[in-house]
Design a protein around this motif. Sequence first.
Motif, short mmCIF file in Angstrom:
data_model
loop_
_atom_site.label_atom_id
_atom_site.label_comp_id
_atom_site.label_asym_id
_atom_site.label_seq_id
_atom_site.Cartn_x
_atom_site.Cartn_y
_atom_site.Cartn_z
N PHE A 37 0.83 -1.21 0.00
CA PHE A 37 0.00 0.00 0.00
C PHE A 37 0.87 1.26 0.00
O PHE A 37 0.59 2.23 -0.72
N PHE A 183 -7.30 7.81 7.03
CA PHE A 183 -8.10 6.83 6.29
C PHE A 183 -9.34 6.43 7.10
O PHE A 183 -9.84 5.30 6.96
N LEU A 189 -10.61 8.40 0.92
CA LEU A 189 -10.01 7.07 0.84
C LEU A 189 -10.08 6.50 2.26
O LEU A 189 -9.22 6.78 3.09
N CYS A 191 -10.58 3.35 5.17
CA CYS A 191 -10.47 1.91 5.43
C CYS A 191 -11.63 1.50 6.31
O CYS A 191 -12.62 2.23 6.42
N GLN A 236 -6.25 -3.30 7.45
CA GLN A 236 -6.64 -1.98 6.91
C GLN A 236 -5.89 -1.69 5.61
O GLN A 236 -6.45 -1.13 4.67
N LEU A 240 -7.33 -0.78 1.91
CA LEU A 240 -6.87 0.42 1.18
C LEU A 240 -6.28 0.05 -0.17
O LEU A 240 -6.47 0.77 -1.15
N LYS A 243 -9.07 -0.37 -2.48
CA LYS A 243 -9.82 0.86 -2.79
C LYS A 243 -9.02 1.92 -3.52
O LYS A 243 -9.60 2.74 -4.24
N LEU A 244 -7.69 1.94 -3.35
CA LEU A 244 -6.88 3.01 -3.97
C LEU A 244 -7.07 3.11 -5.49
O LEU A 244 -7.22 4.22 -6.01
#
Length: 371
Positions: A37, A183, A189, A191, A236, A240, A243-244
Amino acid sequence: MVDLKSQYEKIKATVDASIQEVLDTTTYINGPKVHEFQKNLEEYLDVKHVIPCANGTDALQIAMMGLGLKPGDEVITADFTFAATVEVIALLQLTPVLVDVDLVNMNISIDAIKKAITPKTKAIVPVHLFGRAANMEAIMAIAKEHNLYVIEDNAQAIGANCKFSDGTKKKAGTIGHVSSTSFFPSKNLGCYGDGGAIFTNDDALAHTIRGIVNHGMYVRYHHDVVGVNSRLDSIQAAVLNAKLPLLDSYNEARQNAARKYTAAFEGHKNIIAPTICDNCDCHVFHQYTLRIIDADRDALMEHLLAKGIPCAIYYPIPLHSQKAYVDSRYKEEDFPVTNQLVKEVISLPMHTELDDEQIKFITDSVLEFLK
Ligand SMILES: *Cc1c(COP(=O)(O)O)cnc(C)c1O
């Protein structure tokens, strides 16, 4: 205000698979997902160093510790922001200097920064409030002139661009000496728990900060500086990572919703709606915040809540009036804009899953009350 359930349903397969990998490898702390990440976010932001940590408040505190700010150093920040910004300044026994904001973009006022600078000033903390990038070009110029650090609080504007007069654009959070983000689940963005990160292009500062987040250790069991324990956990980081890649489309969905809201309110005598600047992404709408003028904002809020429409006042009390942060140096006449904004602002639902029907119901309900 947000719809994390519908968003999750669309990405369930990737998120679940990513979390499952962590469970299968049992690398819950500092596992490969965290490293992955970090690399992905460095690439997305075009910044040399991302240092993940436990939450956005820690990120700000650690950024300030990394710069070596000392008790008594003055740190200028906005009077109109979430309390975390001023809280960490006070916790580190630095001296917070709250200043007024700009009426149009609601970010720290450039004139107010200039007036607040003293020989003790060491840093400026602009907050990219509600997702709109602060005027970083002006802020960096002031900082350069007075030899000050700039710490960007980018908890609300990840993915937003700052535009410079030579036409270049840089991501918010990559312009100051160091930046922090959060986050928290409802952030752009988010988590599924707590998380945060620090960004910097400075190699030496990044090294210092990597030790601070890990008990001040640079070599195992050698504690060179007083640190903290602040980590992003692997589960987490897995969320992320999933989702990023969607962040830009999420921010576009927010901008589209904002565009529809603003079109419905255009020209109304009681509503000042945020402007949406096409093709520059300087505002990623963490919040969609109206100013209500010459009308009863609180009664509007009651009206919306009674119809089942979530809405909120961000923020109802200026920081300079909060019990924890009152200071005899502050005078009410130094804060005309914050004092006005706290009476006028109202934030409407804003998230990635708003559909046309919901937006119409919300705008109709606002207009029905204001006529
Ligand atoms: C959310 C937020 C923070 C703090 O982030 P946490 O992860 O909740 O600690 C700091 N500053 C601003 C402007 C925020 O909106």
